[in-house]
Write an enzyme that holds these catalytic residues in place. Sequence first.
Site, mmCIF file in Angstrom:
data_model
loop_
_atom_site.group_PDB
_atom_site.id
_atom_site.type_symbol
_atom_site.label_atom_id
_atom_site.label_comp_id
_atom_site.label_asym_id
_atom_site.label_seq_id
_atom_site.Cartn_x
_atom_site.Cartn_y
_atom_site.Cartn_z
ATOM 1 N N ARG A 1 -12.580 39.626 45.035
ATOM 2 C CA ARG A 1 -12.020 40.618 44.119
ATOM 3 C C ARG A 1 -12.836 40.597 42.836
ATOM 4 N NH1 ARG A 1 -6.716 38.636 42.084
ATOM 5 N NH2 ARG A 1 -7.862 38.351 40.149
ATOM 6 N N HIS B 1 -6.487 41.299 39.249
ATOM 7 C CA HIS B 1 -5.437 41.502 40.257
ATOM 8 C C HIS B 1 -4.818 42.879 40.045
ATOM 9 C CE1 HIS B 1 -1.740 41.124 42.520
ATOM 10 N NE2 HIS B 1 -1.044 41.242 41.414
ATOM 11 N N TYR C 1 -8.810 32.683 34.249
ATOM 12 C CA TYR C 1 -8.647 31.745 35.358
ATOM 13 C C TYR C 1 -9.883 31.585 36.248
ATOM 14 C CZ TYR C 1 -7.188 36.223 37.515
ATOM 15 O OH TYR C 1 -7.122 37.523 37.926
#
Lengths: 325, 369
Positions: free
Chosen positions: B266, B270, B279
Amino acid sequence: MALMNLITAINHTLDLALAQDERVVVFGEDVGVEGGVFRATVGLQKKYGEERVFDTPLAESAIVGTAVGMALNGLRPVAEIQFSGFVYPAFNQIISHVARMRNRTRGQRYLPMVIRMPHGGGIKALEHHSESLDTFFGHIPGLKVVVPSTPYDAKGLLLSAIRDDDPVIFLEPSKLYRAFRQEVPEEDYTIPIGKAKVVKPGSDLTVVSWGAYLHEALKAAELLQAEGIDAEVIDLRTISPLDRETILESVKKTGRFAVVHEAAKSFGPGAELVALVNEGAFLYLEAPPLRLAGFDITIPLPRGEHHYFMDAQRMAAGLRQVANF
Amino acid sequence: MLIQEYTAQLIRDYDALSGRMLQILDENGVVKEPELMPALSDAEWLELYKTMVLTRAADDKALQLQRQGRMLTYAPNTGQEAAQVGPAAAMAKNDWLVPAFRELGAWLYRGVPLKTVYLYWYGNEYGSHFPEGVRVLPIAVPIGTQLHHAVGVAMASKIKGENDVTVAYIGDGGTSTGDFNEALNFAGVFNAPVVFIVQNNQYAISVPRTKQTIAKTIAQKAVAAGIPGMVVDGNDLFAMYAAVKEAIERARSGGGPTLIEAYTYRLGAHTTSDDPTKYREDSEVEAWKPRDPLGRMKAYLISKGLWSEEQDLALYEEYGAYALEVFRQVEAEGEPRVEDLFKYTYKEMPAHVREQYEEYLQYLEGKVD
């Protein structure tokens, strides 16, 4: 006509539905070969084959979720949850998908499916086998929730549920499965979902109940009758949508209202019914409406369950207060 | 040996525990396994590539509009287009697609209009109302739940004697749910004609794949259910097409379900509500960029003389303008009608819902103080 108890009436109805409509499929844990732990589906797999009546692996979320997929692809699944206390893993499916599919697709996709399960207690069953979940299901927009109290009604309501284009939670009072027999016609008939029934007309007090408690409430009404109190007893039959008219009409006539149910009292169906009566017939009331419901405690194990579940005597004691207020 | 037989054998003999990944087109756009190359024409591959570009352009436009405050929360697909378009193209006309929520390329290819997709993220339920005949279920936000629906749809096809196959999506995070494992098990027991595709994009919001499971691969989770599982390069359009095509035909011919782990990344967030720099390291993202599925397909098409950088840029711009135009329509028409909020809870509006609706209308019309 044939004499049937609740469980044989359900078996007979599923048989009829399977014979009439090839889109109907029946499945769940132990439903196929064994014919269900309560024998609701006995003989059906033999008659209709393993593709239409079958055992599933032990996974309630999958049972309900798979039924969603089947309903989306043209079938009319009737899924069995073995005991209502085991349905919780399927709540995500029921609340997030079953209840919402029609709305979230703006009517394009809908779920003609039935989820059957035993309901209520009082039969000295194991832990987690005596729950009344009408409260939970009744709160969810998009679900219809039905609780029959007689073999005759069970057939008519179950046929309505199977033919309904919306999902129906069909709660079968396990205490009534073999409690009594009744003449049930062999032919096709339906009872509309959403219609309560005045079982015993009366003029002094309106008592609403359903499922196994309905029969205790009728006994309680008999006790009161001997004392000169003429109670009208209504079998709610459908938790959602509520038949407001029948209840309000009755309360406007009697001026007094009590609701009797197994589930814990707080936030239960009784609270909803009392609110309904207050909103719709407040000025007709001659006494505060009463909820006779389960204690707000965990249902005791079998040795103590008689303290939780009410008999006609205890119900009569409560009802007497409303009548004599 | 026929190409399809070769692929079939490869999947049949594949050891899910090996960790080996099926790849046909490498990062530089070079076909490494010509014997596995699916038999599509150049023109067909170009069409699939164009759908991938449309997906990317529509994504970029949605992000832009979200930053302008015109679009609500949006889940971008960037980097995962091959894992979406390849499987969608491998499906037959009547096959069912059961999405999770990050499969824009697949939805577009299967006939869901971009306008409908935008309408969903714009916050209108008509975004889950697809044109008649489009066999795509609405997206499923609760994570994992949709696999049961896929198994049910597939079982219904089988019970009805129809030979349609169902293709279902889930993410790497979703494979930790009970529903994922229940669904694989059900599909195996009932020999359901279904193909499960895991878009392993390495993150479930912020939780990396390594903290989702210590299993070596996600594909190996198929082993416990007794069904085949395979790791495929999710950024390789050819490999995704080939593997899913084979799994679909296997399901169609009564061979049962397959789990395909599309190994991808990805590149974006998100959703527009999170910040990936919190993160993960930029260096990790940078390392994945050369493996982008669009980049390698473009290189392949250019090397074959089928495409050029100029055409590519022009197409991206054309699709960007198209996406903006579509979004303007959504802005113009996307406000929900009050009646619709009440009308579809049941087939017929029950008395109490009708009463609430009518009382609210009275209020809106100023008849209630």
